[in-house]
Design an enzyme around this catalytic site. Structure first.
Site, mmCIF file in Angstrom:
data_model
loop_
_atom_site.group_PDB
_atom_site.id
_atom_site.type_symbol
_atom_site.label_atom_id
_atom_site.label_comp_id
_atom_site.label_asym_id
_atom_site.label_seq_id
_atom_site.Cartn_x
_atom_site.Cartn_y
_atom_site.Cartn_z
ATOM 1 N N ASP A 81 -4.086 24.398 -45.243
ATOM 2 C CA ASP A 81 -3.915 23.403 -44.201
ATOM 3 C C ASP A 81 -2.833 23.807 -43.197
ATOM 4 O OD1 ASP A 81 -5.915 21.842 -45.213
ATOM 5 O OD2 ASP A 81 -4.599 20.302 -46.075
ATOM 6 N N GLY A 82 -1.814 24.542 -43.644
ATOM 7 C CA GLY A 82 -0.775 24.992 -42.722
ATOM 8 C C GLY A 82 -1.332 25.920 -41.657
ATOM 9 N N ALA A 199 4.176 11.905 -44.946
ATOM 10 C CA ALA A 199 4.212 10.442 -44.933
ATOM 11 C C ALA A 199 3.801 9.856 -46.280
ATOM 12 C CB ALA A 199 3.306 9.904 -43.824
ATOM 13 N N ALA A 220 13.475 7.411 -47.280
ATOM 14 C CA ALA A 220 14.588 6.922 -48.099
ATOM 15 C C ALA A 220 15.512 5.996 -47.308
ATOM 16 C CB ALA A 220 15.372 8.106 -48.677
#
Length: 301
Positions: A81-82, A199, A220
């Site tokens: 995917d990169g 995400a 966070a």
């Protein structure tokens, strides 16, 4: 879109460019086999310039990604995917579809296993495929109201701290309306495509690729009341750096810009898109099930 199946003498795509993850083990042999397959289908084969340069291939004509528009009918990406993210950003808006072939691990975008390429790729080149259009984000970094960086992102735009520095404080406005001040490790602005990337690991929801929306996911957050939110596709989000050391903004985790207090990142949906082609048997839910190891119902369900 499901294209009709033409007879074997017809080709939906005649000029095919190959892009490879040139750091991967065995990529030279895999690309050679792929080129032989595509040539055998009667197509003209090109190599993307960076792929050819790193692998030293000289037996096929070479084109840069910038020259694909109007000269290439289909791009076949061999890698993960990169690799697809990198070439996808370069081809955004150029109306050149992409096919992704993974070399081991199933990808969300590179969804054709290398073991199946001999069967599936000829079908796609013959016109048997499903087309999947994806949106991108257009991000502008402003410093004292002057543009210092502009970039596209297929997955996400991420404002976060680098190294071991403390929390960052960000002010977020959407369409000119103040949303919140947030102290956190950062903030992710994601496309539906990116909802299964960073995400997701930060606690955001999975958006189906056809959902028209933009996802904001705090990383966070200091306050647990800062929750992910899906915004309309025409939203313009402005993120201002209020405080923090070593703050950066990443675009698909492939390029970055260092930020200062007072810098603003303006993010909106780009008017450019890219198109992935999948085999007719493609299922987004099957991909999610296999990638996320969801339990399966019995086949009789």
């Amino acid at each position: 879109m499901l294209s009709p199946s033409p007879n074997s003498t017809n080709k939906a795509f005649k000029r095919v460019a190959l892009v490879g993850k040139f750091q991967a083990d065995g990529i030279e042999e895999r690309l050679q086999d792929l080129a032989k397959l595509v040539t055998g289908l009667g197509c003209e084969v090109f190599l993307e310039a960076a792929t050819a340069q790193h692998l030293g291939f000289t037996e096929f004509p070479i084109k840069t990604a910038e020259d694909f528009a109007g000269a290439i009918d289909l791009v076949v990406v061999l890698g993960g995917d990169g690799t697809m993210l990198g070439i996808g950003r370069q081809l955004a808006g150029k109306n050149v579809p992409l096919v992704g072939i993974n070399m081991g691990r199933l990808g969300y975008m590179t969804d054709i296993p290398i073991q199946s390429v001999q069967t599936i790729l000829p079908q796609i080149i013959a016109g048997e495929y499903e087309a999947d259009t994806r949106t991108l984000l257009d991000a502008v970094v402003l410093r004292k109201d002057k543009e210092i960086t502009r970039a596209l992102a297929l997955n996400d735009v991420v404002v976060n701290r680098s190294g071991i520095s403390g929390m960052v404080e960000l002010a977020v406005r959407v369409n000119g309306s103040f949303m919140y001040n947030q102290r956190s490790d950062g903030l992710i602005v994601s496309t539906p495509t990116g909802s299964t990337a960073y995400a997701l690991s930060a606690g955001g929801p999975i958006l189906h690729p056809r959902v028209a929306g933009i996802l904001l996911v705090p990383i966070a957050p200091h306050s647990l009341s800062n929750r992910p939110i899906v915004l309309p596709e025409d939203s313009v989000t402005v993120i201002e750096v209020i405080d923090g050391r070593e703050v950066i903004v990443n675009f698909d985790m492939q390029s970055q810009t260092d930020l200062q207090s007072g810098d603003k990142i303006e993010v909106r949906q780009s008017n450019k898109t890219i198109t992935f082609l999948h085999p007719c048997s493609h299922s987004d839910y099957k991909t999610l099930r296999e990638k996320l190891h969801w339990n399966e119902y019995p086949s009789t369900f």
